[in-house]
Design a protein around this motif. Sequence first.
Motif, PDB file in Angstrom:
ATOM      1  N   VAL A  58      23.763 -11.710 -10.395  1.00  0.00           N
ATOM      2  CA  VAL A  58      25.185 -11.959 -10.621  1.00  0.00           C
ATOM      3  C   VAL A  58      25.466 -13.453 -10.670  1.00  0.00           C
ATOM      4  O   VAL A  58      26.128 -13.956 -11.589  1.00  0.00           O
ATOM      5  N   LYS A  81      20.339  -8.463  -6.576  1.00  0.00           N
ATOM      6  CA  LYS A  81      21.631  -8.262  -7.236  1.00  0.00           C
ATOM      7  C   LYS A  81      22.474  -9.535  -7.174  1.00  0.00           C
ATOM      8  O   LYS A  81      23.087  -9.927  -8.173  1.00  0.00           O
ATOM      9  N   SER A 120      17.047  -5.770  -2.173  1.00  0.00           N
ATOM     10  CA  SER A 120      17.805  -5.315  -3.351  1.00  0.00           C
ATOM     11  C   SER A 120      19.142  -6.051  -3.451  1.00  0.00           C
ATOM     12  O   SER A 120      19.585  -6.394  -4.556  1.00  0.00           O
ATOM     13  N   THR A 121      19.773  -6.342  -2.312  1.00  0.00           N
ATOM     14  CA  THR A 121      21.021  -7.100  -2.323  1.00  0.00           C
ATOM     15  C   THR A 121      20.766  -8.528  -2.782  1.00  0.00           C
ATOM     16  O   THR A 121      21.560  -9.099  -3.539  1.00  0.00           O
TER      17      THR A 121
END
Length: 160
Positions: free
Chosen positions: A40, A36, A32-33
């Motif tokens: 970004v 993300k 999930s990181t």
Amino acid sequence: MDKLKRALSGDDADEESGIVTQFSDATTLSWSTRIKAFIVCFVVGVSMSILGSCLLFAPNGLVLFGVFYTLGNILSLLSTCFLMGPMSQLKKMFAKTRVIATILVFVMFVLTLVCAFAIKNPALTIVCCVLQFVALSWYSISYIPFARDAVKKCFGSCLE
């Protein structure tokens, strides 16, 4: 809790691998990181490219366009490192099937920035941006099976 149990029991034999494991855990991102960070980085890269396009009509805008467009493309390209990891990304970038495309992309990045900063020639900067777009497109379709062949056939039939 396991560390406390090992320390109290005097079992220090696994301490070295514990440090390596801790380092690996600290430098490994969760899925999930990674998603993300990819989003970004990609959005910032695309935003920089769009900002460069908006600056096209400002004073000295052609140079700013070249700089922001190139930095945006670099960020967008780096964003994929979050998905597959930097080493895997480098291995895939310099695989036999796409090494020439990768080198052309990097050459166009450098030439665009050189034309914008050192030469300060707006027309040459725009030409380099167009060639950068073509090089990035060719590089990108190398990840799609048989896409390069389809593009070659399409342009080949258009030129006949």
